[in-house]
Design a protein around this motif. Structure first.
Motif, mmCIF file in Angstrom:
data_model
loop_
_atom_site.group_PDB
_atom_site.id
_atom_site.type_symbol
_atom_site.label_atom_id
_atom_site.label_comp_id
_atom_site.label_asym_id
_atom_site.label_seq_id
_atom_site.Cartn_x
_atom_site.Cartn_y
_atom_site.Cartn_z
ATOM 1 N N ASN A 1 -26.681 4.779 50.230
ATOM 2 C CA ASN A 1 -25.398 4.939 49.552
ATOM 3 C C ASN A 1 -25.413 6.152 48.627
ATOM 4 O O ASN A 1 -24.455 6.923 48.571
ATOM 5 C CB ASN A 1 -25.063 3.679 48.750
ATOM 6 C CG ASN A 1 -24.639 2.523 49.636
ATOM 7 O OD1 ASN A 1 -24.237 2.720 50.779
ATOM 8 N ND2 ASN A 1 -24.730 1.307 49.122
ATOM 9 N N GLU B 1 -23.074 9.493 49.020
ATOM 10 C CA GLU B 1 -22.209 9.947 47.927
ATOM 11 C C GLU B 1 -22.512 11.398 47.569
ATOM 12 O O GLU B 1 -21.600 12.207 47.352
ATOM 13 C CB GLU B 1 -22.415 9.054 46.704
ATOM 14 C CG GLU B 1 -21.883 7.635 46.873
ATOM 15 C CD GLU B 1 -22.352 6.711 45.759
ATOM 16 O OE1 GLU B 1 -22.868 7.228 44.744
ATOM 17 O OE2 GLU B 1 -22.224 5.484 45.900
ATOM 18 N N ARG C 1 -29.413 0.894 49.075
ATOM 19 C CA ARG C 1 -29.045 1.567 47.828
ATOM 20 C C ARG C 1 -29.272 3.068 47.941
ATOM 21 O O ARG C 1 -28.429 3.877 47.531
ATOM 22 C CB ARG C 1 -29.878 0.991 46.687
ATOM 23 C CG ARG C 1 -29.650 1.643 45.335
ATOM 24 C CD ARG C 1 -30.693 1.189 44.346
ATOM 25 N NE ARG C 1 -30.535 1.830 43.044
ATOM 26 C CZ ARG C 1 -31.513 1.971 42.166
ATOM 27 N NH1 ARG C 1 -32.720 1.495 42.429
ATOM 28 N NH2 ARG C 1 -31.305 2.567 41.002
ATOM 29 N N LYS D 1 -16.516 -0.197 41.295
ATOM 30 C CA LYS D 1 -16.533 -1.599 41.706
ATOM 31 C C LYS D 1 -17.885 -1.971 42.310
ATOM 32 O O LYS D 1 -18.472 -3.010 41.970
ATOM 33 C CB LYS D 1 -15.423 -1.864 42.722
ATOM 34 C CG LYS D 1 -14.026 -1.926 42.131
ATOM 35 C CD LYS D 1 -12.990 -2.139 43.222
ATOM 36 C CE LYS D 1 -11.576 -2.131 42.652
ATOM 37 N NZ LYS D 1 -10.556 -2.282 43.712
ATOM 38 N N GLU D 2 -18.371 -1.138 43.221
ATOM 39 C CA GLU D 2 -19.666 -1.405 43.845
ATOM 40 C C GLU D 2 -20.777 -1.439 42.800
ATOM 41 O O GLU D 2 -21.671 -2.300 42.843
ATOM 42 C CB GLU D 2 -19.979 -0.327 44.896
ATOM 43 C CG GLU D 2 -19.099 -0.387 46.130
ATOM 44 C CD GLU D 2 -19.403 0.738 47.101
ATOM 45 O OE1 GLU D 2 -20.421 1.433 46.903
ATOM 46 O OE2 GLU D 2 -18.616 0.939 48.045
ATOM 47 N N GLU E 1 -20.528 -4.576 40.531
ATOM 48 C CA GLU E 1 -20.918 -5.770 41.286
ATOM 49 C C GLU E 1 -22.422 -5.826 41.492
ATOM 50 O O GLU E 1 -23.034 -6.882 41.368
ATOM 51 C CB GLU E 1 -20.182 -5.794 42.628
ATOM 52 C CG GLU E 1 -18.701 -6.128 42.496
ATOM 53 C CD GLU E 1 -17.948 -5.949 43.793
ATOM 54 O OE1 GLU E 1 -18.557 -5.474 44.781
ATOM 55 O OE2 GLU E 1 -16.741 -6.281 43.827
ATOM 56 N N SER E 2 -23.021 -4.671 41.795
ATOM 57 C CA SER E 2 -24.473 -4.660 42.017
ATOM 58 C C SER E 2 -25.245 -4.964 40.738
ATOM 59 O O SER E 2 -26.331 -5.554 40.781
ATOM 60 C CB SER E 2 -24.914 -3.302 42.578
ATOM 61 O OG SER E 2 -24.738 -2.266 41.619
ATOM 62 N N ASP F 1 -13.525 2.690 43.595
ATOM 63 C CA ASP F 1 -14.329 1.965 44.593
ATOM 64 C C ASP F 1 -15.815 2.054 44.268
ATOM 65 O O ASP F 1 -16.550 1.064 44.393
ATOM 66 C CB ASP F 1 -14.075 2.518 45.998
ATOM 67 C CG ASP F 1 -12.707 2.122 46.536
ATOM 68 O OD1 ASP F 1 -12.109 1.164 45.992
ATOM 69 O OD2 ASP F 1 -12.242 2.757 47.489
ATOM 70 N N TYR F 2 -16.260 3.246 43.851
ATOM 71 C CA TYR F 2 -17.671 3.408 43.486
ATOM 72 C C TYR F 2 -18.007 2.570 42.257
ATOM 73 O O TYR F 2 -19.078 1.957 42.186
ATOM 74 C CB TYR F 2 -17.980 4.881 43.201
ATOM 75 C CG TYR F 2 -17.865 5.787 44.404
ATOM 76 C CD1 TYR F 2 -18.672 5.608 45.517
ATOM 77 C CD2 TYR F 2 -16.949 6.836 44.423
ATOM 78 C CE1 TYR F 2 -18.564 6.434 46.621
ATOM 79 C CE2 TYR F 2 -16.830 7.672 45.520
ATOM 80 C CZ TYR F 2 -17.643 7.469 46.618
ATOM 81 O OH TYR F 2 -17.532 8.290 47.708
#
Length: 275
Positions: A73, A77, A70, A140-141, A144-145, A137-138
């Motif tokens: 990432n 970013e 985490r 979505k991640e 989901e997390s 995309d960010y």
């Protein structure tokens, strides 16, 4: 500089380029340059471990700490935005996130808002956020997390009315406030940059420890714009926008400080043992 924010800066600027892991003794030495005691450093590390930003391992009587998945990432970013090389033309479309998270998950809803703001989204309405950048995309991640896919919808769409794009931006972001923050950054760091550039032209010695401290402060201060600047395309910013000037100043001053800062870090850093 709060210890936890300083740790993020040190990991992002140095540790992630040297195997992503560092001994607590090295961290203590580095952060001691800012007047922080060993207990203060350990307390900050403990908080980051509890929050899931760090992983730890023991080798003998030594403790080593690395960024978690985490944390890595988040650093990647941030680096992509701070050190953005080129800008592409805006396609006129908007990334839109709408959510309806139940009240019993209010804490998660509040965290989602913070994360969307950090990414560069602006609040159009209470539960609808927009960005002129395709950040799907960010998102979505993130969703989901947090396991909230059932409560979130995403779109990448045209805006058909009725506000002019710049008027739409004004509804979602306070650009005057952001511009004032850039002006303050320039007012502080322009004299420092010019003084150091002059010292180097005169072949004056500049201590590596000074470069490390000042570069860390510089990155720490500039990193704050990640939380307030939505990284708007050129078509949407005001005519007298200071973001470009601040960005160039950051890059120029960074280039002067970086060699000495890296030397100081390498002197304090010890290679972590093999797993």
């Amino acid at each position: 500089m709060k210890p936890q924010s300083m740790l993020f800066t040190i990991y992002g600027e140095y540790v992630r380029h040297y195997g992503s892991e560092i001994w607590i003794g090295s961290l203590t030495k580095l952060m001691g340059e800012f007047g922080l005691s060993e207990p203060a450093v350990r307390a900050a590390i403990s908080r980051m471990l509890r929050q899931g930003w760090l992983d730890s391992r023991k080798v003998g009587n030594r403790s080593y700490y690395s960024m978690s998945a985490r944390g890595k990432n988040r650093l990647e970013e941030a680096a992509a935005r701070i050190y953005k090389v080129e800008e592409s033309d805006w396609d006129g479309r908007w990334c839109i996130v709408s959510y309806n998270i139940p009240e019993e998950r209010r804490a998660l809803r509040d965290q989602l808002r913070k994360d969307l703001s950090w990414m560069g989204f602006g609040m159009l309405t209470t539960s609808t956020w927009i960005s002129p950048n395709n950040l799907s995309d960010y998102v979505k991640e993130l969703t989901e997390s947090y396991d909230i896919k059932d409560h979130v919808e995403m779109f990448y769409a045209d805006h058909l009315g009725w506000s002019d794009p710049k008027e739409l931006v004004k509804k979602c972001w306070n650009l005057d406030e952001i511009n004032d923050a850039y002006k303050s950054f320039i007012d502080v760091y322009r004299p420092q940059f010019e003084q150091m550039a002059d010292d180097l032209r005169q072949n004056k010695d500049v201590a590596d420890s000074y470069c490390f401290v000042e570069k860390t402060k510089l990155v720490h201060e500039y990193r704050k714009f990640l939380f307030i600047d939505p990284d708007l395309p050129q078509e949407l910013v005001p005519e007298l926008w200071l973001g470009k000037e601040a960005d160039q100043l950051f890059k120029d001053y960074y280039a002067l400080l970086n060699p000495g800062a890296v030397r100081f870090f390498e002197d304090a850093y010890e290679v972590a043992p093999e797993q």
